[in-house]
Design a protein around this motif. Structure first.
Motif, PDB file in Angstrom:
ATOM      1  N   SER A  62      34.195   0.124  42.170  1.00  0.00           N
ATOM      2  CA  SER A  62      35.153  -0.792  41.626  1.00  0.00           C
ATOM      3  C   SER A  62      35.904  -0.614  40.282  1.00  0.00           C
ATOM      4  O   SER A  62      35.226   0.144  39.300  1.00  0.00           O
ATOM      5  CB  SER A  62      34.644  -2.136  41.740  1.00  0.00           C
ATOM      6  N   LEU A  63      37.008  -1.207  40.233  1.00  0.00           N
ATOM      7  CA  LEU A  63      37.521  -1.083  38.686  1.00  0.00           C
ATOM      8  C   LEU A  63      36.599  -1.814  37.498  1.00  0.00           C
ATOM      9  O   LEU A  63      36.637  -1.292  36.597  1.00  0.00           O
ATOM     10  CB  LEU A  63      39.055  -1.739  38.745  1.00  0.00           C
ATOM     11  N   TYR A  64      35.934  -2.707  37.918  1.00  0.00           N
ATOM     12  CA  TYR A  64      35.124  -3.500  37.084  1.00  0.00           C
ATOM     13  C   TYR A  64      33.929  -2.496  36.892  1.00  0.00           C
ATOM     14  O   TYR A  64      33.295  -2.169  35.635  1.00  0.00           O
ATOM     15  CB  TYR A  64      34.345  -4.761  37.697  1.00  0.00           C
ATOM     16  N   ASP A  65      33.462  -1.741  37.935  1.00  0.00           N
ATOM     17  CA  ASP A  65      32.356  -0.751  37.484  1.00  0.00           C
ATOM     18  C   ASP A  65      32.830   0.387  36.555  1.00  0.00           C
ATOM     19  O   ASP A  65      32.215   0.889  35.623  1.00  0.00           O
ATOM     20  CB  ASP A  65      31.892  -0.167  38.704  1.00  0.00           C
ATOM     21  N   TYR A  66      34.154   0.731  36.688  1.00  0.00           N
ATOM     22  CA  TYR A  66      34.634   1.749  35.739  1.00  0.00           C
ATOM     23  C   TYR A  66      34.552   1.357  34.236  1.00  0.00           C
ATOM     24  O   TYR A  66      34.075   1.862  33.459  1.00  0.00           O
ATOM     25  CB  TYR A  66      36.126   1.896  36.224  1.00  0.00           C
ATOM     26  N   LEU A  98      41.705  -4.193  31.657  1.00  0.00           N
ATOM     27  CA  LEU A  98      41.754  -2.530  31.785  1.00  0.00           C
ATOM     28  C   LEU A  98      43.516  -2.257  32.169  1.00  0.00           C
ATOM     29  O   LEU A  98      43.999  -1.327  31.491  1.00  0.00           O
ATOM     30  CB  LEU A  98      41.054  -2.355  33.083  1.00  0.00           C
ATOM     31  N   PHE A  99      44.111  -3.329  32.803  1.00  0.00           N
ATOM     32  CA  PHE A  99      45.396  -3.100  32.982  1.00  0.00           C
ATOM     33  C   PHE A  99      46.291  -3.071  31.723  1.00  0.00           C
ATOM     34  O   PHE A  99      47.291  -2.253  31.502  1.00  0.00           O
ATOM     35  CB  PHE A  99      46.229  -3.759  34.185  1.00  0.00           C
ATOM     36  N   ALA A 119      51.211  -9.529  30.400  1.00  0.00           N
ATOM     37  CA  ALA A 119      50.208 -10.629  30.815  1.00  0.00           C
ATOM     38  C   ALA A 119      50.357 -10.802  32.576  1.00  0.00           C
ATOM     39  O   ALA A 119      49.303 -11.339  32.844  1.00  0.00           O
ATOM     40  CB  ALA A 119      50.538 -11.907  30.131  1.00  0.00           C
ATOM     41  N   CYS A 120      51.484 -10.827  32.971  1.00  0.00           N
ATOM     42  CA  CYS A 120      51.548 -11.077  34.288  1.00  0.00           C
ATOM     43  C   CYS A 120      51.049 -10.123  35.124  1.00  0.00           C
ATOM     44  O   CYS A 120      50.229 -10.536  36.176  1.00  0.00           O
ATOM     45  CB  CYS A 120      53.250 -11.257  34.652  1.00  0.00           C
ATOM     46  N   ALA A 121      51.172  -8.873  34.644  1.00  0.00           N
ATOM     47  CA  ALA A 121      50.383  -7.664  35.369  1.00  0.00           C
ATOM     48  C   ALA A 121      48.856  -7.997  35.518  1.00  0.00           C
ATOM     49  O   ALA A 121      48.109  -7.787  36.212  1.00  0.00           O
ATOM     50  CB  ALA A 121      50.927  -6.454  34.679  1.00  0.00           C
ATOM     51  N   MET A 122      48.357  -8.266  34.161  1.00  0.00           N
ATOM     52  CA  MET A 122      46.989  -8.584  33.991  1.00  0.00           C
ATOM     53  C   MET A 122      46.580  -9.600  34.620  1.00  0.00           C
ATOM     54  O   MET A 122      45.368  -9.843  35.522  1.00  0.00           O
ATOM     55  CB  MET A 122      46.578  -8.940  32.515  1.00  0.00           C
ATOM     56  N   GLY A 123      47.464 -10.755  34.748  1.00  0.00           N
ATOM     57  CA  GLY A 123      46.932 -11.949  35.555  1.00  0.00           C
ATOM     58  C   GLY A 123      46.872 -11.589  37.197  1.00  0.00           C
ATOM     59  O   GLY A 123      45.973 -12.120  37.895  1.00  0.00           O
TER      60      GLY A 123
END
Length: 319
Positions: free
Chosen positions: A57-61, A182-183, A207-211
Motif C-alpha cells: 500500500s501507499l502507507y507501506d511505501y 506523500l502526495f 491541501a485538497c489533493a492531500m485531503g
C-alpha cells in the motif's frame, strides 16, 4: 524577509530568509541547493509502479522509506491537528486585524449539532472543523502547516471528521495522514506549495489533493483510486489565485479552506464511483506539471502580493 540583528543599538548582522511553504525556511545562499530527496521515487507514477511491483500500500511505501519513529511523529502531528480543531471550535470573538472578522466555527458546529438532515449535518461538521483551524491560523495561534499555514484547515478537517463522525481510531488515521503527506511531498518536490510562487492553487490545491487522498484511503480505495482522488483535488483548483485582502490570511482564505475540505471529500467519492467505471486518463503527475506551469504564468498580482483580485477591489471601512 530581511532580519536586522541589533545589540545595544548596534547592528550586528543582516539575514535574508525565504519562506517557501510547508514551514520550511531557506536562507540566502541556500536557494541554489538541490531539493532534499525524501523518497527514492521522484513522482507518483514511479511510486505507484513500485507499490504495484512490491504488492504494498501507499502507507507501506512510506514506512519502507522513513525511519522507525515515523508513526510516533505522525501521532504527534495528528494530536496537534486535533488540538487545533478543538481550540478553534471553542474560541469565540473577533479575529485580529483591520477586517474585524467574527469567528464562526463554534456557531457552525452548534448549527451542525442541531441539524437533522444527515448530509447537511456532516458537511457542516466538516466545514466547522476547517473554519476552526483557519481561524486559529488567522489569529496567530498554533496550527500545523498542511502543507502551508494558509491551507492548514483542509487536512485536519478531513481527519477530524473521520475521527468524530466515522469513529475511526488514531492508529488508522496516521496512515491516512502519511498518505496525504506523500502526495504533498510529490507536489513540493516537482512543483511548489508556495502561494507566493504558484498562487493559491499551490496551497489550497495541494491541501485538497492531500485531503482527497486521505479520505480515499479512509474509504478503502486502492492505490490507483487514491491517486485519482488526489488528482481531482488538485486539478479542479488549477488557476486559483492568491489575493488575501490587506495581506491577512482571512478573506478569502478561511472560507476557501472549508470549501477545499468539502471538495476533498467529494473527490474521494467521485474517485470511488468513477474509478470502477473507467480508467482515469489524467495522472496526478500531469496535474502537478500543469499546476507548476500555470503558477509561472500567473501575474505576480495574484501570488500573495495582495495587489490584485479581491485584495485590489475591497475597500476597508473603518468603524
Amino acid at each position: 524577509m530581511i532580519v536586522h540583528v541589533y545589540q545595544k543599538g548596534q547592528k550586528l548582522a543582516e539575514i535574508e530568509a525565504y519562506s517557501i511553504g510547508g514551514g520550511e525556511i531557506l536562507f540566502k545562499g541556500d536557494l541554489a541547493k538541490e531539493k532534499k530527496e525524501i523518497y527514492h521515487e521522484k513522482n507518483m507514477e514511479e511510486i505507484l509502479r513500485y507499490c504495484s511491483r512490491e504488492g504494498i500500500s501507499l502507507y507501506d511505501y512510506v514506512k519502507c522509506h522513513e525511519d522507525e519513529n515515523i508513526d510516533d511523529y505522525l501521532f504527534d502531528v495528528l494530536d496537534h491537528m486535533f488540538t487545533c480543531v478543538e481550540n478553534g471550535l471553542h474560541t469565540k470573538g473577533i479575529i485580529q486585524g483591520r477586517l474585524k472578522i467574527k469567528r464562526v466555527a463554534n456557531l457552525m458546529y452548534q448549527q451542525a449539532l442541531n441539524t437533522h438532515h444527515q448530509m447537511e449535518r456532516d458537511r457542516l461538521f466538516l466545514s466547522s472543523y476547517a473554519y476552526a483551524v483557519s481561524e486559529e491560523n488567522a489569529d496567530g495561534h498554533m496550527i500545523v502547516t498542511a502543507p502551508t499555514c494558509g491551507a492548514s484547515g483542509i487536512v485536519p478537517a478531513v481527519l477530524y471528521f473521520a475521527y468524530k463522525q466515522l469513529g475511526m481510531k488514531k492508529r488508522d488515521l496516521i496512515k491516512a495522514l502519511a498518505i496525504g503527506g506523500l502526495f504533498g511531498n510529490v507536489v513540493k518536490y516537482n512543483a511548489t506549495i508556495s502561494g507566493a510562487d504558484g498562487g493559491c492553487q499551490a496551497e489550497v490545491g495541494t491541501a485538497c489533493a492531500m485531503g482527497a487522498a486521505a479520505m480515499a484511503w479512509i474509504n478503502e480505495l486502492n492505490n490507483d483510486l487514491i491517486a485519482y482522488a488526489a488528482e481531482m483535488g488538485l486539478e479542479h483548483n488549477l488557476g486559483l489565485t492568491c489575493d488575501p485582502i490587506g495581506g491577512y490570511v482571512q478573506i478569502p482564505c478561511i472560507e476557501r479552506n472549508a470549501y477545499g475540505a468539502l471538495r476533498a471529500q467529494d473527490a474521494a467519492m467521485l474517485a470511488k464511483e468513477l474509478g470502477y467505471m473507467r480508467k482515469n486518463k489524467i495522472s496526478f503527475d500531469t496535474i502537478v506539471t500543469v499546476m507548476k506551469e500555470t503558477g509561472h504564468d500567473l501575474s505576480s498580482a495574484y501570488k500573495e502580493t495582495s495587489l490584485g483580485g479581491l485584495a485590489k477591489e475591497y475597500r476597508f471601512h473603518e468603524d
